[in-house]
Scaffold this active site. Sequence first.
Site, mmCIF file in Angstrom:
data_model
loop_
_atom_site.group_PDB
_atom_site.id
_atom_site.type_symbol
_atom_site.label_atom_id
_atom_site.label_comp_id
_atom_site.label_asym_id
_atom_site.label_seq_id
_atom_site.Cartn_x
_atom_site.Cartn_y
_atom_site.Cartn_z
ATOM 1 N N HIS A 160 0.953 -1.124 -0.303
ATOM 2 C CA HIS A 160 -0.047 0.200 -0.008
ATOM 3 C C HIS A 160 0.894 1.356 -0.296
ATOM 4 O O HIS A 160 2.084 1.511 0.561
ATOM 5 C CB HIS A 160 -1.074 -0.039 1.702
ATOM 6 C CG HIS A 160 0.087 -0.199 2.639
ATOM 7 N ND1 HIS A 160 0.108 -1.245 3.338
ATOM 8 C CD2 HIS A 160 0.310 0.510 2.794
ATOM 9 C CE1 HIS A 160 0.701 -0.948 3.900
ATOM 10 N NE2 HIS A 160 1.147 -0.078 4.388
ATOM 11 N N CYS A 187 -28.250 32.665 12.336
ATOM 12 C CA CYS A 187 -27.770 33.448 13.182
ATOM 13 C C CYS A 187 -27.919 35.091 13.196
ATOM 14 O O CYS A 187 -27.830 35.122 12.436
ATOM 15 C CB CYS A 187 -26.502 33.271 13.691
ATOM 16 S SG CYS A 187 -25.402 34.258 13.107
#
Lengths: 88, 636
Positions: free
Chosen positions: B67, B175
């Site tokens: 890998h 908000c």
Amino acid sequence: MVTKKVTVVNEQGVHMRPAGIIAKVVKEHPECEVTLIANGKEAKAKAPMQIMAACMKQGCEVEIVCNGADEQAVVDEIAALFESGFDE
Amino acid sequence: MRITDLLNVESIKLNATPKNKQEAIDELIDLQVKGGKIADREAYKEGILARETVSTTAVGEGIAIPHAKSDAVKAPSLAAITVPNGVDYEAMDGEPSTLLFMIAAPNDGDVHLEVLSRLMTMLMDEDFKNKLLSAKDKNEFLKIIDDTEKAKYPDETKAVVENDGRIRVLAVTACPTGIAHTYMAAEALENAGKKLGITVKAETNGSGGAKNVLTKEEIEACDGIIIAADKTVDMARFDGKRVIRTKVSDGIKIPKELIERIEKGDAPVYHHTGAKAADESTEGESFGRKLYKHLMNGVSNMLPFTVAGGIFIALAFLIDTIAGAPQDSSFGTYTALAAFFKNIGGYAFSFMIPVLAGYIGKSIADRPGFLVGLVGGFLATTGSTFANLAGEVPSGFLGALLAGFAGGYLMLGVEKLCDHMPKSLNGIKPVLIYPLVGLGMIAVLMCAVNPFMGMINVGVSNFLNNMGNTSKIVLGCILGGMMAIDMGGPFNKAAYVFGTAAIASSGYDIMAAVMIGGMVPPIAIALSTTFFKNRWTDEERKNGAVNYIMGLSFITEGAIPYAASDPIRVIPSCMVGAAVAGGLSMAFKCTLMAPHGGIFVFAVVGNWPLYVLSLAIGSLVSMVMLTLLKKKRTDA
């Protein structure tokens, strides 16, 4: 039997190289049975495949369970590996 | 991430016969390249070989998993070969390898470890391994993996099957200031969705208007909508859908729970009832929270007027200072240019209070409430009374609050009463009856209360203006500290609204103390991550620099992630520094006419060199406290 809890500190988690290092250390102590518990999975620490199967990522809590000869020394040695981040 | 998502038929080779490790690696890399996820074959091969020199990737029991994480990889992918006769891959246990999987992973993300874990879990099963080795063709090989994976990870396969690319959960975040929380909540929700395998789309109703707007089709197709907002959002479009309404902070803190509630169907079906915005608020939402939401809706609409007007007026003073105008009543309008800015700024200012009251009213009673609030707010600025309709003493900010709230709720009452009127009149209710009755009521109300509110207002102004230096410094400390307690929450907003209100009654020093208190926390954290790296995690350090910008722009919210991860140490440190800065700013008599802008309005700060000094001292105090309180991290 002794146990110790550690946290995975290295960024990459316990991938193949760290798993191999752990297994190598465990094989040096054939009289002591070592199990790692993480994510609800148990892994025989002499088998790198099982260690990897437990998928220990950075920040993951791992319980090291040692049973047999020199168990305290073995648990400390493996805990030190985790804490050092496997030198990564 | 499923194995079968990463491995396709082109990248499998059965019954391979590599003579040695090198050949096996070459075959696997060729297969990876065929899979199409490798951008640079040579670079990827280099990565694979480098990995092999560290230690072999043959983990034993016939398995090898070469890998590499590499920039040469475009997307995670797998390749596989079976070698029935085995190949010497220098395995840990010395056995030949028969089953080889090669992982290609991009440099970012932790897909790699998950794939590795999953492969190992499955390959530990002897039976699975043997089936793979005896697979007749590539499709069977894939099917064996798929079946086993489905059996071992049942939950996930289900999720993947269900995930047909449809956007399942929608969200709207908003908000009051619309700078930080809105976007943090949207991001948190989308990320939580990704983790759950559920596609989430979040619309942000920020200060720059709505972005990523939900379409009608998306709303129809979705399972439910999460409204994480501290101000009112357009709700009519969600009629008949499952809707959760909650605070914006819940969107940041518990996004996963919210998404899961929608998916479980644990949310009430929303029915839009037209104009009555106040009646349709979140179930169980406390009265105090509703008031806060209405107030914030007013404040966020008022802010642009305050900011632009304040800066214009401040510019006028700056211009006259440069022109060397005499310090008398003509100061600020002495030169023609200054007069221009002063007057225009003043006009913008004069909208401030009516707009505040108007949008509070609109938040409570929707459109009918707007007129009532707006006119009520205007009456507060004129100070009209029955005795003198031209006005005496303005009732200012307090009067406007009363006009907005009282007007809004009165209007709701009027609407309720009108329910009893004949249906034939429905058409003229919103265009004639509501406005007419509302205007009459608010006019009577304001004329009646203006004398009293005016007295209170004058009293408060006098009190603030005549306050001794010591008490002013204390006030500055308190306000500065409040700004840092919750960094954008109710305490912070209370101090902030007080500051903007003070501008309206020309207490410019108060706004200066408030703003400096809000600037200290992010700057202090940025300084600490720069100079005391060992107190913070990697991630915190990386994002530290952004906080310089946040702090200098007066966006206290930048400090939130740091405070959230260690509130007991971070919040007191920030509060103390902010309080020191606020107190100093007061002591130095610094003034500020713009309620926002951070460093970008420093040019118009009165006494700015000392203001900068106050900011520096406050930030240093916080930084030192952070350094003392936070423990050193061992991994740094």
